[in-house]
Motif scaffolding. Sequence first.
Motif, PDB file in Angstrom:
ATOM      1  N   UNK A 543      38.328 104.564  -8.998  1.00  0.00           N
ATOM      2  CA  UNK A 543      37.127 104.163  -9.735  1.00  0.00           C
ATOM      3  C   UNK A 543      35.971 103.949  -8.784  1.00  0.00           C
ATOM      4  N   UNK A 544      34.790 104.398  -9.214  1.00  0.00           N
ATOM      5  CA  UNK A 544      33.557 104.031  -8.536  1.00  0.00           C
ATOM      6  C   UNK A 544      32.501 103.763  -9.590  1.00  0.00           C
ATOM      7  N   UNK A 545      31.718 102.700  -9.399  1.00  0.00           N
ATOM      8  CA  UNK A 545      30.658 102.323 -10.319  1.00  0.00           C
ATOM      9  C   UNK A 545      29.372 102.139  -9.520  1.00  0.00           C
ATOM     10  N   UNK A 546      28.338 102.888  -9.887  1.00  0.00           N
ATOM     11  CA  UNK A 546      27.025 102.792  -9.242  1.00  0.00           C
ATOM     12  C   UNK A 546      26.000 102.565 -10.350  1.00  0.00           C
ATOM     13  N   UNK A 588      33.876 106.307  -1.341  1.00  0.00           N
ATOM     14  CA  UNK A 588      33.422 105.200  -2.167  1.00  0.00           C
ATOM     15  C   UNK A 588      34.342 104.840  -3.311  1.00  0.00           C
ATOM     16  N   UNK A 589      35.362 105.635  -3.594  1.00  0.00           N
ATOM     17  CA  UNK A 589      36.284 105.342  -4.688  1.00  0.00           C
ATOM     18  C   UNK A 589      37.219 104.196  -4.311  1.00  0.00           C
ATOM     19  N   UNK A 590      37.337 103.233  -5.223  1.00  0.00           N
ATOM     20  CA  UNK A 590      38.388 102.230  -5.101  1.00  0.00           C
ATOM     21  C   UNK A 590      39.663 102.834  -5.670  1.00  0.00           C
ATOM     22  N   UNK A 591      40.792 102.578  -5.032  1.00  0.00           N
ATOM     23  CA  UNK A 591      42.036 103.188  -5.471  1.00  0.00           C
ATOM     24  C   UNK A 591      43.147 102.159  -5.539  1.00  0.00           C
ATOM     25  N   UNK A 592      44.054 102.352  -6.482  1.00  0.00           N
ATOM     26  CA  UNK A 592      45.179 101.437  -6.676  1.00  0.00           C
ATOM     27  C   UNK A 592      46.332 102.211  -7.319  1.00  0.00           C
ATOM     28  N   UNK A 593      47.567 101.810  -6.989  1.00  0.00           N
ATOM     29  CA  UNK A 593      48.759 102.433  -7.562  1.00  0.00           C
ATOM     30  C   UNK A 593      49.319 101.561  -8.679  1.00  0.00           C
ATOM     31  N   UNK A 594      49.849 102.233  -9.691  1.00  0.00           N
ATOM     32  CA  UNK A 594      50.501 101.571 -10.816  1.00  0.00           C
ATOM     33  C   UNK A 594      51.902 102.139 -10.983  1.00  0.00           C
ATOM     34  N   UNK A 595      52.822 101.308 -11.455  1.00  0.00           N
ATOM     35  CA  UNK A 595      54.181 101.770 -11.719  1.00  0.00           C
ATOM     36  C   UNK A 595      54.811 100.882 -12.783  1.00  0.00           C
ATOM     37  N   UNK A 596      55.556 101.504 -13.690  1.00  0.00           N
ATOM     38  CA  UNK A 596      56.232 100.733 -14.733  1.00  0.00           C
ATOM     39  C   UNK A 596      57.359 101.533 -15.349  1.00  0.00           C
ATOM     40  N   UNK A 597      58.296 100.827 -15.952  1.00  0.00           N
ATOM     41  CA  UNK A 597      59.394 101.490 -16.654  1.00  0.00           C
ATOM     42  C   UNK A 597      59.771 100.665 -17.877  1.00  0.00           C
TER      43      UNK A 597
END
Length: 886
Positions: A543-546, A588-597
């Motif tokens: 995500x990036x927000x400007x 400039x992008x913020x990044x994050x990992x997601x995981x679920x089951x």
Amino acid sequence: MRSNSKGLTSVVFMISLVSSWASNAEQSAFSEDSQSQDAGAERPLKERKRLEEVIVTAERRSADLQDVPVAVSVFTSEARQIIGIDSITDFAKFTPGLSYSTGDQRVFVRGIGRQTNTAGSEPGVANYADGLYDSSTFFVDGSDFFVDRIEVLRGPQGTLYGRNSIGGAINAISKRPEPEYVLDTRFVIGDYDTLTASFLASIPINENIRTSIGGSFGGQNEGYYKNVATGNTEGGVYDVGLLEAQVEIDFSDNVSTWFRLFGARNDMKSRFKNLVTPYDEGAFPSGYITPGSAIGYSQPSLTQLGESKTNPGVSDPFKINVNTESKTDLTDFFAIINHTTWVRDGYDIKLISGARGYKFSALEDLDGTDVESYSYPAFGDPSANCNAPGACVKIFPDFTFTYLEDRKYGSIELDFSSNSDGDLRWISGLYYYYENFNQNVHFIAADQPELAAPVYLPDQNNLDGTATSSVNSLLNIKLGSGEEHPAGIAPLNPSRDVVTVDTYLTIESYAIFGQLDYSFAESLEGSLGLRYSYDSKVAEENLRVVCFGCGEAALISPGVPAFDVTDIAVSHVKSEGVDSSVKFRPNGLATRDLAGSWGEFTGTLGLQWYQSDDLMVYGKISQGYKAGGFNAGGIVEKPQTDSEYVLAYEVGTKFNYDGILILNTSIYLNDYKGLQVPLTVPQPSGINMTEFSNLDSTISYGLEMEATAQATDALQLIASYAYSDSEINSCCYIDAADPMANNKDAKRVSTTDGGETWSQSLDGNEVTQLPRHKLSLNVNHSTEFDSGIFTMSGSYTWRDDMYASVFTRDYYILESFDQFDARVIWTTLDGKYRWIFSIKNVFDTVGYDQVTALGYTQKPPSGEEYSQSFGITPPRNTSLTLDMRF
């Protein structure tokens, strides 16, 4: 919005006219041929023409529709041509409990469906093409030229269909190669410069190998919406090309296989909605983090593409005024499907496997105006003279949305099923599904130069993983011209994105299932089914927000840059589903990992009583499950949702009076837990973001009826009706259109930001896309002449009010509408030629199947409270179809 009284009166008149005309035509034909007169004269009821038996595979084995204890609507290719069912929109009109939102291509059955297209979310109605799961509606929306029949199963199908069938399932069954050389062709010409050509050729190699090849090309070159700024049209415009090939091989009496290869592309100008209320001329309309566009119409320095300064959609919903043309493109679409069957003594083994993939892109005008630029007074000072140096800022408000979806997915299923005629029948199987899904979303103000080189806020320089800025400091920055900004330089933003969302998702799903059907007596049968499903999802969200202006509290002035506020917008909270901390990329992008089951048992318990050869009564209890998901892309505080569950109770009847009258009914009650809905939720930063939330509970219930009557040898009547109601119990959420909860129906609960927004209770509200009443009628009459059969068909459909949001407010209502369609068909007696003249929407009524609403920041002089954009059903259009068989 147009009144429906005219349509109701007109349909009565038209049906009467059709019946009268048919009677006269029939008498005329009979007077020419005494044998025809005797054949067509009134005969005792049981001697009349019989309705054809319909074979379905709703329970994964071939059976008569009237013997299947499932609420299922079936549309064969022949029935579709007689009634005039061309698309999934038409299926929704003629199927009790089924709704379809054209603008976002979402299917709902009994109020259960897909609430958002965000990556990580999935539909609640499973689509299947020849047994292969499909999350899109491409194949179920296919032409009857290639599709043999469509089966719409209502209610949870968790045992046999499993994945995402919590609301129901839709099966599209293709036409197979024929054992003889046959060439079918179709040519369609119609309004809006429509011209298509299709072919399907069966080419048997020998008695054990059959092949076919087919294709379709052409499209619609003029749109339903006219752009007053350019004179161009869009909406409904498409240029399609598709090819398919099939091969069916009988290796022996016991072993056979079938392959289908499919490829397609489609270029579209597919506008589905339009703003039908006046423009919001506020400096920063609701949801904007850049200056608005419509305010430019009141500025003396305005430049625009056309001449209109008011919204033409207010007086005509099919007129737009934009400077960016909406486009969508489907490319690289492929599908391969295989069925291999091995018949053994007492049981069959069947392997169903396949893969699909496509790329889909879209470009859409978001600001809804033709404004290209204007000069805005510094700090909003109305006394400023924009001719004076530094007094105003040049605004380029053209705001667009681009979307790219790159999806590849496939599955393999191994089934074992009994093939004997004993008291016990059974089926069991193993299932695996895999998907890679990339979704790239960009909100762009491409002409605003400041967005190309944004800066960080003063306390955002280090970006050390903690949110040190507050939304209040963001919204109160006011810098004069020439003042040096102490913030750090952010990465360049050459595409001038306001918001960038990139998501990469991988899904895996496993299941094991089985069902037993046992005949306790000649007239009594029971069913017991059980399935275990396991789903896992892994995602990377970026995500990036400007922002440029960032709201009226921070009105711009010359020299003020655009701000990169990504670190304020994202959540750094480690919550369920979050698999890494937030990091920042060089771009400039913020990044994050997601995981679920998620995993769950579902099942079915049913009882069928065959009271007579004519009547079957069934009752069943079914469980449905849809895996949890992610609101991926927004890097919000709570990205993960829990699973959905439904416990469904249903009682139904299937009545067939000697092939003359078929009447099927069902009564259902759904106890729903965890409905996944995108709702506005305050974030720790103070910014309100959309989260994918689970509602506590929803109860829905209804009555559905379908009937077909062969009134005479020539006259057939088809009808369906549905009544439904629902109630939500859940709390507490913000309505994006009414963040202060000022509406008379709002149920205020609490505020977390000093009264700037108020959360509301949803208790007592209704689910979306579930009208209270829905009715469809078709009357068709066929007269046989020496050279062919002449058929007239008239269809009337009416849908009651329904809501497009779980906030049941007047600004989210999709008002009731009705539609009348008519067609005449000439078919030669040898079946080699068929002409169809069709008129869709005879009385040109306006219907709505989608709405988005926002509160005005500056109310128009006409006094509207909410800005509304509607998805609008197509206007009247006519077509001529020629089918030829060689």
